[in-house]
Write a protein that holds these residues in place. Structure first.
Motif, PDB file in Angstrom:
ATOM      1  N   GLY A 249       0.817  -1.208   0.000  1.00 55.77           N
ATOM      2  CA  GLY A 249       0.000   0.000   0.000  1.00 55.77           C
ATOM      3  C   GLY A 249       0.849   1.255   0.000  1.00 55.77           C
ATOM      4  O   GLY A 249       0.563   2.216  -0.736  1.00 55.77           O
ATOM      5  N   ALA A 250       1.900   1.285   0.822  1.00 61.63           N
ATOM      6  CA  ALA A 250       2.779   2.456   0.872  1.00 61.63           C
ATOM      7  C   ALA A 250       3.491   2.658  -0.458  1.00 61.63           C
ATOM      8  O   ALA A 250       3.658   3.795  -0.925  1.00 61.63           O
ATOM      9  CB  ALA A 250       3.787   2.298   2.005  1.00 61.63           C
ATOM     10  N   LEU A 251       3.924   1.561  -1.095  1.00 65.71           N
ATOM     11  CA  LEU A 251       4.573   1.673  -2.401  1.00 65.71           C
ATOM     12  C   LEU A 251       3.619   2.224  -3.447  1.00 65.71           C
ATOM     13  O   LEU A 251       3.994   3.060  -4.278  1.00 65.71           O
ATOM     14  CB  LEU A 251       5.093   0.296  -2.837  1.00 65.71           C
ATOM     15  CG  LEU A 251       6.319  -0.245  -2.100  1.00 65.71           C
ATOM     16  CD1 LEU A 251       6.588  -1.690  -2.509  1.00 65.71           C
ATOM     17  CD2 LEU A 251       7.539   0.620  -2.379  1.00 65.71           C
ATOM     18  N   ALA A 252       2.359   1.755  -3.417  1.00 64.57           N
ATOM     19  CA  ALA A 252       1.378   2.240  -4.386  1.00 64.57           C
ATOM     20  C   ALA A 252       1.061   3.711  -4.166  1.00 64.57           C
ATOM     21  O   ALA A 252       0.897   4.477  -5.130  1.00 64.57           O
ATOM     22  CB  ALA A 252       0.109   1.401  -4.302  1.00 64.57           C
ATOM     23  N   ASP A 253       0.973   4.132  -2.905  1.00 64.38           N
ATOM     24  CA  ASP A 253       0.684   5.540  -2.608  1.00 64.38           C
ATOM     25  C   ASP A 253       1.833   6.451  -3.023  1.00 64.38           C
ATOM     26  O   ASP A 253       1.618   7.594  -3.414  1.00 64.38           O
ATOM     27  CB  ASP A 253       0.394   5.727  -1.116  1.00 64.38           C
ATOM     28  CG  ASP A 253      -1.001   5.234  -0.731  1.00 64.38           C
ATOM     29  OD1 ASP A 253      -1.863   5.145  -1.628  1.00 64.38           O
ATOM     30  OD2 ASP A 253      -1.220   4.924   0.460  1.00 64.38           O
ATOM     31  N   SER A 254       3.074   5.946  -2.905  1.00 65.36           N
ATOM     32  CA  SER A 254       4.236   6.798  -3.190  1.00 65.36           C
ATOM     33  C   SER A 254       4.715   6.692  -4.638  1.00 65.36           C
ATOM     34  O   SER A 254       5.081   7.697  -5.254  1.00 65.36           O
ATOM     35  CB  SER A 254       5.386   6.458  -2.243  1.00 65.36           C
ATOM     36  OG  SER A 254       5.752   5.090  -2.375  1.00 65.36           O
ATOM     37  N   LEU A 255       4.728   5.476  -5.205  1.00 65.14           N
ATOM     38  CA  LEU A 255       5.248   5.272  -6.560  1.00 65.14           C
ATOM     39  C   LEU A 255       4.157   5.249  -7.627  1.00 65.14           C
ATOM     40  O   LEU A 255       4.455   5.434  -8.810  1.00 65.14           O
ATOM     41  CB  LEU A 255       6.038   3.954  -6.627  1.00 65.14           C
ATOM     42  CG  LEU A 255       7.226   3.793  -5.668  1.00 65.14           C
ATOM     43  CD1 LEU A 255       7.833   2.411  -5.826  1.00 65.14           C
ATOM     44  CD2 LEU A 255       8.264   4.877  -5.921  1.00 65.14           C
ATOM     45  N   GLY A 256       2.936   4.950  -7.207  1.00 67.23           N
ATOM     46  CA  GLY A 256       1.866   4.756  -8.179  1.00 67.23           C
ATOM     47  C   GLY A 256       1.707   3.283  -8.501  1.00 67.23           C
ATOM     48  O   GLY A 256       2.684   2.520  -8.457  1.00 67.23           O
ATOM     49  N   PRO A 257       0.488   2.839  -8.847  1.00 65.66           N
ATOM     50  CA  PRO A 257       0.243   1.414  -9.095  1.00 65.66           C
ATOM     51  C   PRO A 257       1.052   0.858 -10.257  1.00 65.66           C
ATOM     52  O   PRO A 257       1.466  -0.303 -10.221  1.00 65.66           O
ATOM     53  CB  PRO A 257      -1.255   1.359  -9.392  1.00 65.66           C
ATOM     54  CG  PRO A 257      -1.823   2.615  -8.847  1.00 65.66           C
ATOM     55  CD  PRO A 257      -0.737   3.630  -8.919  1.00 65.66           C
ATOM     56  N   HIS A 258       1.287   1.646 -11.307  1.00 63.23           N
ATOM     57  CA  HIS A 258       1.984   1.122 -12.487  1.00 63.23           C
ATOM     58  C   HIS A 258       3.405   0.691 -12.158  1.00 63.23           C
ATOM     59  O   HIS A 258       3.809  -0.443 -12.443  1.00 63.23           O
ATOM     60  CB  HIS A 258       1.985   2.178 -13.593  1.00 63.23           C
ATOM     61  CG  HIS A 258       0.634   2.453 -14.159  1.00 63.23           C
ATOM     62  ND1 HIS A 258       0.407   3.392 -15.142  1.00 63.23           N
ATOM     63  CD2 HIS A 258      -0.573   1.923 -13.880  1.00 63.23           C
ATOM     64  CE1 HIS A 258      -0.888   3.419 -15.443  1.00 63.23           C
ATOM     65  NE2 HIS A 258      -1.488   2.539 -14.681  1.00 63.23           N
ATOM     66  N   LEU A 259       4.164   1.595 -11.563  1.00 64.68           N
ATOM     67  CA  LEU A 259       5.555   1.274 -11.216  1.00 64.68           C
ATOM     68  C   LEU A 259       5.604   0.171 -10.165  1.00 64.68           C
ATOM     69  O   LEU A 259       6.491  -0.687 -10.185  1.00 64.68           O
ATOM     70  CB  LEU A 259       6.256   2.538 -10.712  1.00 64.68           C
ATOM     71  CG  LEU A 259       7.770   2.435 -10.464  1.00 64.68           C
ATOM     72  CD1 LEU A 259       8.484   1.985 -11.729  1.00 64.68           C
ATOM     73  CD2 LEU A 259       8.326   3.772  -9.979  1.00 64.68           C
ATOM     74  N   CYS A 260       4.612   0.196  -9.269  1.00 64.79           N
ATOM     75  CA  CYS A 260       4.555  -0.808  -8.207  1.00 64.79           C
ATOM     76  C   CYS A 260       4.387  -2.213  -8.795  1.00 64.79           C
ATOM     77  O   CYS A 260       5.091  -3.157  -8.415  1.00 64.79           O
ATOM     78  CB  CYS A 260       3.399  -0.473  -7.287  1.00 64.79           C
ATOM     79  SG  CYS A 260       3.467  -1.262  -5.685  1.00 64.79           S
TER      80      CYS A 260
END
Length: 412
Positions: free
Chosen positions: A378-389
């Motif tokens: 969740g933290a990765l998606a909030d910070s990097l965005g779902p695509h990059l995640c």
């Protein structure tokens, strides 16, 4: 063999209840209340007691009988559920769960983790080498069935059955399981774990465990084999919720349908292993399929973020999204059963006095690998965005395939 597998199945089923409660029910309820993906992911901190199994694994090796450990830990789980029945969700504010519920859920995980050590030790010592495939199928299938009942089942029942009623039902289930431990003939005289001194030394010198044949490679594999899959499976259902899937429908597909597909995959894995398929070659094939499935899911996610695209009630895109959940869980179940069989093969190479601690080490590392990205997704998606995640998850899912080429001869 049936006399061994039936009591093991009942105990692994009740062991899966806390996982289903916290993986299938809580994330959807918290996200529906408006919590960020980061905060929903941090709810996995409740699994923390599972990471400290090595603290009490030597005690299971050296103090008391496996039957006593199983009975007392299972009865304690029933007591905690009884206390949860007195803490209804009406006390929870919009920010999440009340402190009392969080504390009781931590105790629930602690009891389940102690039960897990004793139960896994019993399985390692009770099952013959030819029975490891069917035994691990029973373990994974029963555990996931318990997760389905406590995840999607509770999500479906919460509107019609009160919170106290649900947890009193769970408490009764645990107390029945404790009675099963007392009465099951296969558990009346479980195998002795042998001398106690090596197990106590293993707590102080874990490098002794890692020095055993195949252990270091197996530890590395179980740490990495679920990284990409767990990150994607934690995040993808919540993103579908953001794109228009309703909470009840998501609970049905992700909490019940997808886990049933996982059970089918686990059963297929056990059937293939029972036909004398070796774990490492089977894993090499299945991990390739899983990588392809995750690539399709990533492409689907990219398309969902195209302006104007929406998951309508009867669109092909909606069907593809829900189908991808089921396919990935099917492949994940196949991978899990095969990996657990590989872990038991490795633990059987250790002296019997160390097998509880040895298997607990591998199981703790396996859980750590799953929780790491599951918690941070969740933290990765909030910070990097779902695509990059999801691109990161795809790359991580390719690592275990390369790792298998380094498998030692003792396990290959």
């Amino acid at each position: 063999m049936h006399g061994k597998l039936l009591p093991l199945a009942g105990l692994y089923l009740v062991q899966g209840l806390p996982y289903g409660l916290q993986s299938g029910l809580l994330p959807v309820l918290l996200r529906a209340r408006g919590l960020s993906l980061t905060r929903v992911g941090l709810a996995k901190v409740l699994y923390l007691p599972w990471l400290f199994k090595l603290v009490w694994a030597p005690l299971v090796d050296t103090r008391g009988s496996l039957r006593a450990w199983l009975m007392l830990s299972t009865a304690a789980l029933g007591l905690v559920c009884g206390l949860l029945a007195a803490s209804p969700p009406a006390e929870a504010g919009p920010a999440g769960l009340p402190v009392s519920v969080v504390g009781l859920l931590l105790l629930l995980n602690l009891g389940a983790a102690v039960q897990d050590v004793a139960l896994d030790t019993l399985a390692v010592q009770l099952l013959e080498p030819a029975e490891l495939g069917p035994g691990n199928t029973v373990q994974v299938v029963a555990y996931k069935l318990g997760a389905v009942l406590a995840g999607g089942g509770l999500l479906a029942l919460v509107p019609t059955l009160s919170w106290p009623g649900l947890f009193l039902l769970l408490a009764a289930t645990y107390w029945l399981a404790a009675a099963l431990v007392w009465a099951a003939p296969a558990l009346q005289q479980p195998p002795s774990s042998g001398p106690s001194e090596p197990a106590l030394h293993s707590l102080c010198f874990p490098q002794q465990l890692l020095a055993m044949p195949g252990t270091l490679w197996t530890a590395g594999f179980v740490l990495t084999y679920k990284l990409g899959e767990q990150g994607a499976s934690s995040l993808f259902p919540l993103l579908l919720l953001d794109h228009g899937i309703s909470t009840p429908e998501l609970g049905l597909w992700n909490g019940v349908g997808a886990v049933l597909c996982s059970i089918v995959g686990s059963s297929l894995g056990g059937a293939l292993l029972a036909r004398h398929r070796q774990p490492v070659p089977l894993l090499r094939s299945v991990l390739g399929f899983r990588l392809g499935g995750l690539a399709c899911q990533t492409t689907l996610l990219f398309h969902l973020d195209t302006p104007g695209v929406r998951l309508g009630s009867s669109t092909v895109l909606r069907g593809a999204a829900l189908l991808s959940l089921c396919v990935q869980h099917f492949l994940g179940g196949l991978v899990t059963t095969t990996t657990f069989t590989l872990m038991m093969h490795c633990s059987r190479l250790a002296p019997s006095a160390l097998q509880a601690t040895h298997y607990s080490l591998l199981a703790t590392l396996e859980l750590l690998g799953k929780l790491f990205l599951g918690t941070l997704a969740g933290a990765l998606a909030d910070s990097l965005g779902p695509h990059l995640c999801f691109a990161l998850f795809l790359a991580l899912s390719g690592m275990p395939i390369l790792f298998l080429s380094l498998a030692p001869s003792t396990l290959a």
